[in-house]
Scaffold this active site. Structure first.
Site, PDB file in Angstrom:
ATOM      1  N   TYR A  34      17.093  -5.099  -0.538  1.00  0.00           N
ATOM      2  CA  TYR A  34      17.670  -3.795  -0.203  1.00  0.00           C
ATOM      3  C   TYR A  34      19.193  -3.876  -0.148  1.00  0.00           C
ATOM      4  O   TYR A  34      19.900  -2.950  -0.544  1.00  0.00           O
ATOM      5  CB  TYR A  34      17.151  -3.294   1.149  1.00  0.00           C
ATOM      6  CG  TYR A  34      15.680  -2.984   1.140  1.00  0.00           C
ATOM      7  CD1 TYR A  34      15.211  -1.803   0.580  1.00  0.00           C
ATOM      8  CD2 TYR A  34      14.761  -3.872   1.679  1.00  0.00           C
ATOM      9  CE1 TYR A  34      13.864  -1.517   0.559  1.00  0.00           C
ATOM     10  CE2 TYR A  34      13.404  -3.589   1.662  1.00  0.00           C
ATOM     11  CZ  TYR A  34      12.961  -2.417   1.097  1.00  0.00           C
ATOM     12  OH  TYR A  34      11.622  -2.135   1.065  1.00  0.00           O
TER      13      TYR A  34
ATOM     14  N   LYS B  86       8.955  -3.206  -5.431  1.00  0.00           N
ATOM     15  CA  LYS B  86       9.986  -4.236  -5.425  1.00  0.00           C
ATOM     16  C   LYS B  86       9.441  -5.478  -4.752  1.00  0.00           C
ATOM     17  O   LYS B  86       8.518  -5.330  -3.941  1.00  0.00           O
ATOM     18  CB  LYS B  86      11.261  -3.769  -4.739  1.00  0.00           C
ATOM     19  CG  LYS B  86      11.117  -3.083  -3.362  1.00  0.00           C
ATOM     20  CD  LYS B  86      10.437  -3.722  -2.205  1.00  0.00           C
ATOM     21  CE  LYS B  86      10.915  -5.010  -1.644  1.00  0.00           C
ATOM     22  NZ  LYS B  86      10.134  -5.464  -0.443  1.00  0.00           N
TER      23      LYS B  86
HETATM   24  P1  NDP Z   1      -0.045  -6.386   2.019  1.00  0.00           P
HETATM   25  O1  NDP Z   1      -0.383  -7.832   2.084  1.00  0.00           O
HETATM   26  O2  NDP Z   1      -0.296  -5.559   3.225  1.00  0.00           O
HETATM   27  O3  NDP Z   1      -0.822  -5.714   0.802  1.00  0.00           O
HETATM   28  C1  NDP Z   1      -1.000  -6.335  -0.427  1.00  0.00           C
HETATM   29  C2  NDP Z   1      -2.385  -5.995  -0.946  1.00  0.00           C
HETATM   30  O4  NDP Z   1      -2.510  -6.581  -2.238  1.00  0.00           O
HETATM   31  C3  NDP Z   1      -3.531  -6.618  -0.131  1.00  0.00           C
HETATM   32  O5  NDP Z   1      -3.901  -5.796   0.952  1.00  0.00           O
HETATM   33  C4  NDP Z   1      -4.624  -6.711  -1.163  1.00  0.00           C
HETATM   34  O6  NDP Z   1      -5.225  -5.431  -1.291  1.00  0.00           O
HETATM   35  C5  NDP Z   1      -3.868  -6.933  -2.466  1.00  0.00           C
HETATM   36  N1  NDP Z   1      -3.925  -8.325  -2.924  1.00  0.00           N
HETATM   37  C6  NDP Z   1      -4.463  -8.731  -4.087  1.00  0.00           C
HETATM   38  N2  NDP Z   1      -4.350 -10.041  -4.236  1.00  0.00           N
HETATM   39  C7  NDP Z   1      -3.730 -10.517  -3.126  1.00  0.00           C
HETATM   40  C8  NDP Z   1      -3.339 -11.801  -2.701  1.00  0.00           C
HETATM   41  N3  NDP Z   1      -3.547 -12.906  -3.458  1.00  0.00           N
HETATM   42  N4  NDP Z   1      -2.742 -11.935  -1.513  1.00  0.00           N
HETATM   43  C9  NDP Z   1      -2.502 -10.854  -0.755  1.00  0.00           C
HETATM   44  N5  NDP Z   1      -2.829  -9.591  -1.113  1.00  0.00           N
HETATM   45  C10 NDP Z   1      -3.446  -9.420  -2.296  1.00  0.00           C
HETATM   46  O7  NDP Z   1       1.485  -6.304   1.565  1.00  0.00           O
HETATM   47  P2  NDP Z   1       2.453  -5.044   1.604  1.00  0.00           P
HETATM   48  O8  NDP Z   1       1.675  -3.816   1.481  1.00  0.00           O
HETATM   49  O9  NDP Z   1       3.371  -5.184   2.731  1.00  0.00           O
HETATM   50  O10 NDP Z   1       3.318  -5.307   0.267  1.00  0.00           O
HETATM   51  C11 NDP Z   1       2.783  -5.054  -1.003  1.00  0.00           C
HETATM   52  C12 NDP Z   1       3.943  -4.810  -1.975  1.00  0.00           C
HETATM   53  O11 NDP Z   1       4.687  -3.695  -1.559  1.00  0.00           O
HETATM   54  C13 NDP Z   1       4.932  -5.957  -2.086  1.00  0.00           C
HETATM   55  O12 NDP Z   1       5.411  -6.023  -3.389  1.00  0.00           O
HETATM   56  C14 NDP Z   1       6.051  -5.547  -1.157  1.00  0.00           C
HETATM   57  O13 NDP Z   1       7.300  -6.111  -1.503  1.00  0.00           O
HETATM   58  C15 NDP Z   1       6.054  -4.059  -1.375  1.00  0.00           C
HETATM   59  N6  NDP Z   1       6.549  -3.322  -0.207  1.00  0.00           N
HETATM   60  C16 NDP Z   1       7.533  -2.419  -0.408  1.00  0.00           C
HETATM   61  C17 NDP Z   1       8.039  -1.720   0.636  1.00  0.00           C
HETATM   62  C18 NDP Z   1       9.106  -0.711   0.403  1.00  0.00           C
HETATM   63  O14 NDP Z   1       9.630  -0.173   1.376  1.00  0.00           O
HETATM   64  N7  NDP Z   1       9.446  -0.393  -0.843  1.00  0.00           N
HETATM   65  C19 NDP Z   1       7.576  -1.929   2.007  1.00  0.00           C
HETATM   66  C20 NDP Z   1       6.497  -2.889   2.105  1.00  0.00           C
HETATM   67  C21 NDP Z   1       6.012  -3.561   1.028  1.00  0.00           C
HETATM   68  P3  NDP Z   1      -6.818  -5.256  -1.416  1.00  0.00           P
HETATM   69  O15 NDP Z   1      -7.387  -5.870  -0.179  1.00  0.00           O
HETATM   70  O16 NDP Z   1      -6.996  -3.808  -1.507  1.00  0.00           O
HETATM   71  O17 NDP Z   1      -7.237  -5.974  -2.678  1.00  0.00           O
END
Ligand code: NDP
Length: 417
Positions: free
Chosen positions: A261, A173
């Protein structure tokens, strides 16, 4: 207070994969509801579990069973795309608690991090992809499903590419940036004959399911008002919060990230779809965090039965609670949509029931729901259409706030089932 499972630390700011240790966690304090109240009746855990499971729209849920795990080779193989805080700290460790899902591949822009994660979870280095080599997942038959855990601006592209590679798609989401992207994702999955699900973990979380069941069974009488408040202070010094303050990556501010949420919650608590929306936003001047996205959003929704829902989200304080006011009783959840802790209580004029239900690994349950839908070709509880409804509603909230006028919801959407 009972011990509940949790992790020691939510995120590693260096992006290191974390081993999850399930330890006692009391992030939300006793004042969250239960500790202040004199419980006059307690439903036993056994009784609550006997009534479970139902799903997020109050139907019996055959998949939410306590059946033992299926044989490893029959479990659905997942590629996780994007190794950020949610993937590393919640989703990937939860494969160990799933019954029908297994991690078989990783997609990351950071090879070193991906290799460390692969070593930690037993994934072959041959099954590590980057964003350029992503389409090669088509050649890996072990990958049956892709879990997209990227910033929202990338959800559509990586979901569509996965479907075209012949994979089922579970996407986080908010589903995408706008309704057009959502529609393209739904179409790509349909054309590929693959399933598409959105990561609404709370649809698989026992306290939320129990709240829905109690409401549907009429325990509150006629529901009049629903309130949802979901907020958290954002810190752009943390990598995971940097994209969250950029509209072109996040799609919006607090509403798109955490307010979703409450929007989704108002819909599953009422069991209805709104017909009219009003809203206001507030973004304090001089706070560098909010150059591009809003801080506070508050909204009102009118539902066909006359239920009014009010919701708020913000990036400047912590809140996580739902309340439902009925003619016979009132239901409170606080925290309502936490990762590891929930409280559910029901009050009448002269009683308070603290509902006792075991916490469960909602991340594993969510993945297993998807895996079992793939294995059995069964219906998905939170399909793409459900994610698209929230995206359209959130954009309508922004429009109502911008124009100061109510927005009529005149598109048709019916929940599955
Ligand atoms: P993070 O920033 O921690 O992780 C996103 C990952 O995406 C990065 O670590 C990177 O991984 C990759 N990535 C690729 N391109 C980009 C970019 N341009 N900018 C930033 N990151 C990029 O975010 P979250 O893990 O917190 O969130 C990711 C998704 O999960 C979102 O859609 C968020 O809404 C969702 N989410 C859902 C939750 C829930 O409870 N359902 C809780 C938290 C988040 P790499 O380095 O491996 O390429």
């Amino acid at each position: 207070m009972t011990e509940k499972p949790g992790i020691e630390k939510d995120q590693d700011e260096r992006g290191e994969p974390l081993r999850v240790s399930f330890l006692s966690r009391r992030r939300f304090l006793q004042g969250a509801g239960g500790g202040l109240l004199a419980a006059t009746s307690l439903s036993t855990m056994a009784a609550a579990q006997e009534r479970l499971p139902v799903d997020a729209i109050g139907r019996p849920d055959p998949q939410m069973t306590t059946e033992p795990p299926i044989e490893p080779e029959r479990r659905v193989g997942y590629a996780v795309v994007g190794l950020g805080q949610y993937a590393l700290n919640q989703i990937i460790p939860s494969f160990a608690e799933s019954r029908s899902s297994r991690l078989v591949a990783l997609v990351s822009g950071n090879r070193e991090k991906a290799e460390r994660t692969a070593d930690l979870y037993g994934v072959s280095h041959d099954a590590i992809y980057d964003y350029d080599s992503y389409d090669r997942i088509a050649e890996n038959d072990e990958i049956e499903a892709v879990y997209v855990i990227l910033p929202p601006a990338l959800h559509a592209e990586y979901s569509i590419r996965a479907a075209r590679a012949g994979k089922h798609v579970l996407c986080e989401k908010p589903m995408a940036m706008n309704a057009e992207e959502c529609a393209a994702m739904i179409q790509a999955a349909s054309e590929a004959g693959r399933k598409l699900m959105i990561g609404y973990r709370e649809h698989y979380e026992p306290h939320n399911l129990e709240a829905i069941r109690r409401i549907r069974e009429g325990e509150l009488g006629t529901v009049r008002v629903i309130q949802t408040d979901t907020s958290r202070p954002i810190n752009p010094d943390v990598p995971a919060d940097q994209w969250r303050v950029q509209r072109d990556l996040a799609g919006g501010g607090s509403l798109f990230d955490i307010g979703i949420y409450g929007v989704n919650g108002a819909r599953y608590l009422s069991g209805e779809e709104p017909v009219e929306i009003r809203a206001m936003t507030h973004t304090p001047e001089g706070d560098a965090r909010f150059g591009d996205v809003e801080d506070v959003v508050s909204w009102q929704m009118r539902f066909p039965s006359g239920i009014t829902a009010m919701g708020s989200s913000a990036f400047s304080y912590q809140a996580n609670r739902f309340s439902v006011e009925g003619t016979e009783a009132s239901l409170q959840m606080q925290p309502a949509t936490d990762y590891y802790e929930h409280n559910l209580s029901i009050r009448t004029q002269d009683s308070v029931e603290e509902v006792q239900i075991d916490e469960a690994n909602q991340f594993a349950r969510q993945m297993d729901h998807f895996s079992e839908a793939i294995l059995n070709d069964s219906e998905i509880r939170s399909p793409g259409e459900e994610g698209m409804q929230d995206v359209r509603l959130m954009l309508a909230i922004y429009e109502a706030a911008r124009t100061g006028q109510p927005v009529a919801v005149d598109w048709e959407y019916g929940r599955p089932g």
